[in-house]
Structure formats: structure tokens, C-alpha cells
Design a protein around this motif. Structure first.
Motif, mmCIF file in Angstrom:
data_model
loop_
_atom_site.group_PDB
_atom_site.id
_atom_site.type_symbol
_atom_site.label_atom_id
_atom_site.label_comp_id
_atom_site.label_asym_id
_atom_site.label_seq_id
_atom_site.Cartn_x
_atom_site.Cartn_y
_atom_site.Cartn_z
ATOM 1 N N VAL A 43 -3.536 5.451 -0.830
ATOM 2 C CA VAL A 43 -4.651 5.255 0.276
ATOM 3 C C VAL A 43 -4.095 6.237 1.265
ATOM 4 O O VAL A 43 -3.206 5.977 1.896
ATOM 5 C CB VAL A 43 -4.726 3.775 0.706
ATOM 6 N N ALA A 44 -5.151 7.036 1.522
ATOM 7 C CA ALA A 44 -5.106 8.186 2.393
ATOM 8 C C ALA A 44 -5.942 8.157 3.796
ATOM 9 O O ALA A 44 -7.101 7.792 3.371
ATOM 10 C CB ALA A 44 -5.022 9.406 1.821
ATOM 11 N N TYR A 89 -10.982 -2.853 8.198
ATOM 12 C CA TYR A 89 -10.124 -2.266 7.286
ATOM 13 C C TYR A 89 -8.851 -3.276 6.733
ATOM 14 O O TYR A 89 -8.773 -3.274 5.464
ATOM 15 C CB TYR A 89 -9.609 -1.106 7.751
ATOM 16 N N PRO A 90 -8.493 -4.057 7.481
ATOM 17 C CA PRO A 90 -7.632 -5.316 6.681
ATOM 18 C C PRO A 90 -8.162 -5.738 5.659
ATOM 19 O O PRO A 90 -7.523 -6.148 4.570
ATOM 20 C CB PRO A 90 -7.005 -6.063 8.028
ATOM 21 N N ALA A 91 -9.383 -6.332 5.503
ATOM 22 C CA ALA A 91 -10.191 -7.004 4.688
ATOM 23 C C ALA A 91 -10.207 -6.172 3.442
ATOM 24 O O ALA A 91 -10.093 -6.403 2.266
ATOM 25 C CB ALA A 91 -11.357 -7.424 4.998
ATOM 26 N N CYS A 143 -3.958 -0.756 8.159
ATOM 27 C CA CYS A 143 -4.064 -0.806 6.787
ATOM 28 C C CYS A 143 -2.994 -1.450 5.981
ATOM 29 O O CYS A 143 -3.216 -1.648 4.726
ATOM 30 C CB CYS A 143 -4.403 0.562 6.109
ATOM 31 N N ASP A 144 -1.807 -1.817 6.522
ATOM 32 C CA ASP A 144 -0.727 -2.395 5.967
ATOM 33 C C ASP A 144 -0.810 -3.702 5.697
ATOM 34 O O ASP A 144 -0.323 -4.622 6.646
ATOM 35 C CB ASP A 144 0.800 -1.891 6.752
ATOM 36 N N ILE A 180 0.750 -1.301 0.077
ATOM 37 C CA ILE A 180 -0.001 -0.060 0.021
ATOM 38 C C ILE A 180 0.831 1.210 0.004
ATOM 39 O O ILE A 180 1.798 1.442 0.545
ATOM 40 C CB ILE A 180 -1.083 -0.147 1.356
ATOM 41 N N ASN A 181 0.532 2.248 -0.979
ATOM 42 C CA ASN A 181 1.139 3.573 -0.673
ATOM 43 C C ASN A 181 0.454 4.539 0.338
ATOM 44 O O ASN A 181 -0.652 4.813 -0.248
ATOM 45 C CB ASN A 181 1.151 4.177 -2.255
#
Length: 293
Positions: free
Chosen positions: A269-270, A253-255, A291-292, A44-45
């Protein structure tokens, strides 16, 4: 820096929340989470929206964001871009003070002024290496959605062509019209997708705000799988309340992040949640950790 003065009176929660095996208080995050270095996976950026950290000087936010491992900061104005660059960050989504959620491209009387101002912003962005700028549909004000879509396409046409020449993508944000942005027109993915298809350019896309679209249409993961090619950018936020994205709210959020990664998405993704922790940087670190994937 309150984003259009729509999110006020944030209540501080109480109690403890289990996040990724760590227990964190709503006001005092666990020291391990707060201080340990993050070993990000690189799938993820990560970015963060500047307006959510209005109590922190941009210089400090940029420095600490870089330390965490973020690659960008969102919704910076041209006079702020150099500060992000100083710390090795991109402005992942550019804006300027004239950008208006309520009075947007769906109203022809706004076109001339918006085109003049966005022409300058696109050129500034291209010169500074900023690859995306945000645009808004505007509120309905009694206008039919089909008429508004046609008006947006007309108003954006010349700017998208400029973006093609300068290497800048215009990104229209999907916002909820139930809670935060009453009457906003671009409030569902299907409407936004129709606009993207009508404009027909790789330099125009949608900002899929997970918080907003959970409120408006739900079915987040299926929607991402179905429409991902139309999404140029993502925002996060806990539902309800737009606070931390941990177990205090309803989204997994992880999913969701795994679903985004599975689409092959290479953009940003901000984090766009309003921290309730006393230590707002610790809240940001927690969000990035979640989120990572």
C-alpha cells in the motif's frame, strides 16, 4: 517530477485537524507525531510514491522512509533502484520515463514501441529484484471501451508471458477520468477486471488507486471486498484534492486499510498524496500512522 503535470496549484489549508488523538496543523505538524518512533503493526507493507516528494532528494527520502518503517518506494526508474536498496527498501513498483498514461496499450500503433521498451524494463526489474512494473491503458481518443480492452490484451500478451518467466508482474493503474486524467480508458474496476480475466495470468493485475476510484465509482470497501483478487497494488490519497489522508478529507482510511488486510493482501500500500505540510516527511509519517491498522 509533477506526475504528468496534472496536479497543480495546491492550496495550503488552515486550521487544525484531529488525527489519531493528535492535533496537527496543516503547516506545522505536532512535534509528538513528527518525532516519536513509529511502532508499526506489520499488517500492511507500507510504501510511498517518489513523485509526491520531488522537493526532497531521493537519498534523503529513502533514508527517512526507512527510518519511519516503510518497506518500499513506488515509481522509481531503473537508475534509482539502487538508492532504495541501499537503505533496505524495495522498489515496490517500477517504471521508466517512457511509460505514458495518454498513449498506452489500447492503441495498436503503440504496441511495437511499448513492447520493445517494456521488454527491457522487465528484464532490468527481474535482475534488480523489482517484482512489479506499472502499465497504462491510454486515453480513449474516441475508441470504444470493448475495442480498447481487446487491444490492450493483444499488446500486453507477450510482455505478460515474459513477466511469468522472469517473475515480474505487470500492473495496470485505475485512474479517474473526471478530474485528473480526462479520457483515460482504464477508469473503473469492472473494465480493469475484464482485462485481467481476459489475459488470465497471475503476472498481470490492477493498481487500485483509492483516490481515483473514490472519484469514479465510490463504494470503496465493498469494491475491495468484491474484486480484491484482481488488485496487485494500492495507492492512497485524500479526496478531494489528493492531499493528506487525515480528517480534512472524506475517506475513512483506517476502515479501508482494515478491509484490505481482511482480504489477506500481502502486497504494498503506497502513499500517493501530495503533502501540504511544510514538513513533508511529517506528513508521510502521519499517513503511515493512519494506515497502520
Amino acid at each position: 517530477m509533477d506526475r504528468r503535470n496534472v496536479l497543480k496549484n495546491i492550496s495550503l489549508g488552515a486550521g487544525a485537524l484531529a488525527v489519531g488523538g493528535l492535533t496537527t496543523s496543516l503547516t506545522t505538524p505536532n512535534t509528538d507525531l513528527k518525532m516519536s518512533p513509529l511502532k508499526l503493526k506489520g499488517n500492511i507493507n507500507h510504501s510511498a510514491c517518489r513523485w509526491c516528494y520531488s522537493g526532497i532528494e531521493l537519498e534523503e527520502l529513502a533514508e527517512k522512509s526507512a527510518d519511519i518503517g516503510l518497506k518500499g518506494l513506488d515509481l522509481l526508474t531503473p537508475n534509482e533502484w539502487a538508492i532504495a536498496i541501499k537503505y533496505g527498501l524495495e522498489c515496490s513498483l517500477g517504471t521508466d520515463k517512457f511509460a505514458n498514461i495518454i498513449h498506452g496499450f489500447n492503441e495498436p500503433k503503440n504496441h511495437k514501441e511499448l513492447q520493445e521498451k517494456y521488454t527491457g524494463l522487465i528484464d532490468k526489474a527481474a535482475d534488480a529484484g523489482v517484482k512489479q512494473v506499472i502499465v497504462f491503458s491510454g486515453n480513449r481518443h474516441g475508441m470504444d471501451d470493448a475495442v480498447g480492452l481487446e487491444n490492450c490484451a493483444v499488446g500486453l500478451e507477450a510482455l505478460v508471458k515474459q513477466g511469468e518467466k522472469r517473475g515480474v508482474t505487470l500492473v495496470m493503474e485505475l485512474l479517474n477520468s473526471k478530474v485528473n486524467h480526462k479520457d483515460y480508458m482504464c477508469d473503473t474496476s469492472p473494465w480493469g477486471v475484464q482485462l485481467v480475466e481476459k489475459i488470465g495470468s497471475e503476472n498481470f493485475g490492477l493498481l487500485y488507486d483509492i483516490y481515483h476510484m473514490q472519484i469514479m465509482e465510490g463504494d470503496v470497501i465493498s469494491t475491495i471486498r468484491k474484486y480484491n483478487k484482481y488488485y496487485s497494488h494500492y495507492h492512497t490519497g485524500g479526496v478531494p484534492g489528493r492531499n493528506e489522508i487525515n480528517d480534512s478529507q472524506e475517506l475513512n482510511y483506517p476502515a479501508i486499510m482494515k478491509a484490505i488486510v481482511a482480504t489477506g493482501f500481502k502486497g504494498y500500500v503506497a502513499q500517493e498524496f501530495i503533502p501540504t505540510y511544510d514538513d513533508k516527511i511529517a506528513a508521510l509519517r502521519e499517513g503511515i500512522t493512519i494506515c497502520d491498522v
